[in-house]
Design a protein around this motif. Structure first.
Motif, PDB file in Angstrom:
ATOM      1  N   TRP A  47       0.828  -1.205   0.000  1.00 57.18           N
ATOM      2  CA  TRP A  47       0.000   0.000   0.000  1.00 57.18           C
ATOM      3  C   TRP A  47       0.861   1.253   0.000  1.00 57.18           C
ATOM      4  O   TRP A  47       0.488   2.264  -0.607  1.00 57.18           O
ATOM      5  N   ALA A  50       1.892   1.825  -3.432  1.00 53.56           N
ATOM      6  CA  ALA A  50       0.765   2.331  -4.210  1.00 53.56           C
ATOM      7  C   ALA A  50       0.579   3.812  -3.973  1.00 53.56           C
ATOM      8  O   ALA A  50       0.307   4.587  -4.904  1.00 53.56           O
ATOM      9  N   ASP A  51       0.794   4.275  -2.673  1.00 58.84           N
ATOM     10  CA  ASP A  51       0.665   5.713  -2.378  1.00 58.84           C
ATOM     11  C   ASP A  51       1.767   6.512  -3.046  1.00 58.84           C
ATOM     12  O   ASP A  51       1.530   7.606  -3.584  1.00 58.84           O
ATOM     13  N   SER A  53       3.480   5.743  -5.738  1.00 58.77           N
ATOM     14  CA  SER A  53       3.340   5.770  -7.199  1.00 58.77           C
ATOM     15  C   SER A  53       2.110   6.535  -7.648  1.00 58.77           C
ATOM     16  O   SER A  53       2.000   6.959  -8.798  1.00 58.77           O
ATOM     17  N   GLY A  54       1.195   6.738  -6.714  1.00 59.94           N
ATOM     18  CA  GLY A  54      -0.027   7.452  -7.053  1.00 59.94           C
ATOM     19  C   GLY A  54      -1.016   6.614  -7.857  1.00 59.94           C
ATOM     20  O   GLY A  54      -1.980   7.151  -8.401  1.00 59.94           O
ATOM     21  N   ARG A  55      -0.817   5.313  -7.938  1.00 59.72           N
ATOM     22  CA  ARG A  55      -1.724   4.435  -8.693  1.00 59.72           C
ATOM     23  C   ARG A  55      -2.602   3.642  -7.733  1.00 59.72           C
ATOM     24  O   ARG A  55      -2.142   3.175  -6.701  1.00 59.72           O
ATOM     25  N   ARG A  56      -3.791   3.538  -8.080  1.00 60.81           N
ATOM     26  CA  ARG A  56      -4.748   2.856  -7.224  1.00 60.81           C
ATOM     27  C   ARG A  56      -4.918   1.406  -7.697  1.00 60.81           C
ATOM     28  O   ARG A  56      -5.202   1.164  -8.865  1.00 60.81           O
ATOM     29  N   PRO A  57      -4.721   0.433  -6.818  1.00 63.18           N
ATOM     30  CA  PRO A  57      -4.870  -0.975  -7.236  1.00 63.18           C
ATOM     31  C   PRO A  57      -6.319  -1.289  -7.631  1.00 63.18           C
ATOM     32  O   PRO A  57      -7.248  -0.748  -7.033  1.00 63.18           O
ATOM     33  N   LYS A  58      -6.483  -2.138  -8.646  1.00 63.96           N
ATOM     34  CA  LYS A  58      -7.809  -2.522  -9.157  1.00 63.96           C
ATOM     35  C   LYS A  58      -7.994  -4.043  -9.069  1.00 63.96           C
ATOM     36  O   LYS A  58      -7.048  -4.804  -9.087  1.00 63.96           O
ATOM     37  N   ARG A  59      -9.243  -4.394  -8.996  1.00 71.60           N
ATOM     38  CA  ARG A  59      -9.586  -5.818  -9.026  1.00 71.60           C
ATOM     39  C   ARG A  59      -9.713  -6.243 -10.499  1.00 71.60           C
ATOM     40  O   ARG A  59     -10.538  -5.738 -11.239  1.00 71.60           O
TER      41      ARG A  59
END
Length: 335
Positions: A47, A50-51, A53-59
């Motif tokens: 996480w 992810a913060d 990189s500024g990318r939000r994980p997706k399902r």
């Protein structure tokens, strides 16, 4: 492979099978994709990364890569299976096959009186039996669509040949028969009764008997006219053939009256023959009265070809699986 006659042509028996060709594509479009759950390993800093990189994980779903070769092979296998199911074949022109339509039983007297040498055949004196036999064999061979049986009688009656379409064998068995093999006397009633018994074992409805004798019934067991009435009830037509000439009241060589009554009772006709020429005319007349009938089945000669596309489908599937297995084996070793 095989030789195809020139008069045969190619055809597909089940043309509607071609409409099944797009069936796999229809399943691919309408059915949902196969979903499989897999366990995921999340790192402790996932996480935070992810913060940063500024990318939000997706399902997301994991989708396997398309294997172009597998699609080609499976499509080819499907086409081959449909080709086999359509039943390709070579078909010839319709033919006709003759069926047996009638049972023809010949009941022949071979008592000792048939050994009388009062017939002339080809300029030579011979016995009645040898003369009758030589002409009867050609008559039998001409009964092409009939199944023929042979009963010999004297004192007793016995079956020389059951009903068969093998007319050459019937002629041969007739040739092996000699005078006196069934006894000295003439039992016409027993011969008819035995013939009725032979007919009862047969399933063909058209039944004809030719009764040939040169004597008088000995009157042992069954009277000839009683046997004729029983034959009529079983729908058997009896043609009687007397060999020789009936004499006056002082002593008969031939009982024509009884033979005429037998024929009349069953819807047949009585004939008399005193020489070779008359006997041939009797058989010619009998051919007109009971002409050879041909009941024919229509059939088509067919050479089936379904096994070739079926073998191609199996071969393609096996070769692909073999190559795929070898590929994965080398890939694992490379890793």
């Amino acid at each position: 492979m095989f030789n195809i006659p020139a008069d045969m042509h190619f055809e597909i028996a089940y043309k509607w099978v071609i409409y099944l060709l797009p069936l796999p594509l229809l399943f691919f479009i309408l059915l949902p994709p196969l979903r499989k759950r897999r366990s995921a390993l999340l790192a402790p800093f996932f996480w935070r990364a992810a913060d940063v990189s500024g990318r939000r994980p997706k399902r997301r779903a994991w989708i396997t890569r398309k294997n172009l070769l597998a699609w080609i092979v499976l499509s080819a296998v499907w086409v081959c299976l449909l080709a086999a199911a359509s039943s390709p074949r070579y078909v010839g022109k319709p033919g006709k096959k003759t069926k047996t339509v009638r049972s023809f039983l010949i009941a022949t007297d071979i008592s000792y009186s048939m050994a009388t040498t009062d017939w002339i055949v080809d300029g030579r004196r011979t016995t009645r039996w040898n003369a009758v036999k030589s002409i009867m064999k050609s008559f039998v061979r001409d009964r092409k669509s009939d199944q023929v049986g042979l009963v010999m009688f004297g004192t007793n009656a016995y079956l020389q040949s059951p009903f068969t379409t093998d007319l050459e064998t019937v002629s041969w068995l007739m040739d092996q028969t000699e005078v006196g093999m069934a006894g000295q006397m003439t039992s016409i009633g027993d011969a008819i009764a035995y013939g009725i018994k032979v007919f009862k074992e047969d399933t063909i409805k058209q039944k004809v008997m030719l009764l040939l004798t040169d004597g008088i019934d000995a009157g042992n067991d069954i009277l000839p006219l009683d046997a004729a009435q029983a034959a009529r009830r079983d729908s058997i037509t009896i043609y009687t053939l007397g060999i020789g000439q009936a004499r006056g009241s002082g002593g008969y060589d031939l009982d024509e009256k009884t033979l005429k009554n037998i024929a009349s009772a069953t819807g047949g006709i009585y004939f008399n023959a005193m020489n070779e020429g008359q006997l041939k005319r009797v058989y010619t007349t009998l051919d007109k009265l009971q002409p050879i009938k041909y009941d024919e089945d229509t059939y088509k000669p067919v050479v089936l070809l379904y096994m070739y596309p079926l073998a191609a489908a199996i071969g393609l599937a096996l070769v692909y699986q073999l190559l795929n297995g070898i590929f994965h084996l080398f890939r694992r070793r490379a890793i």
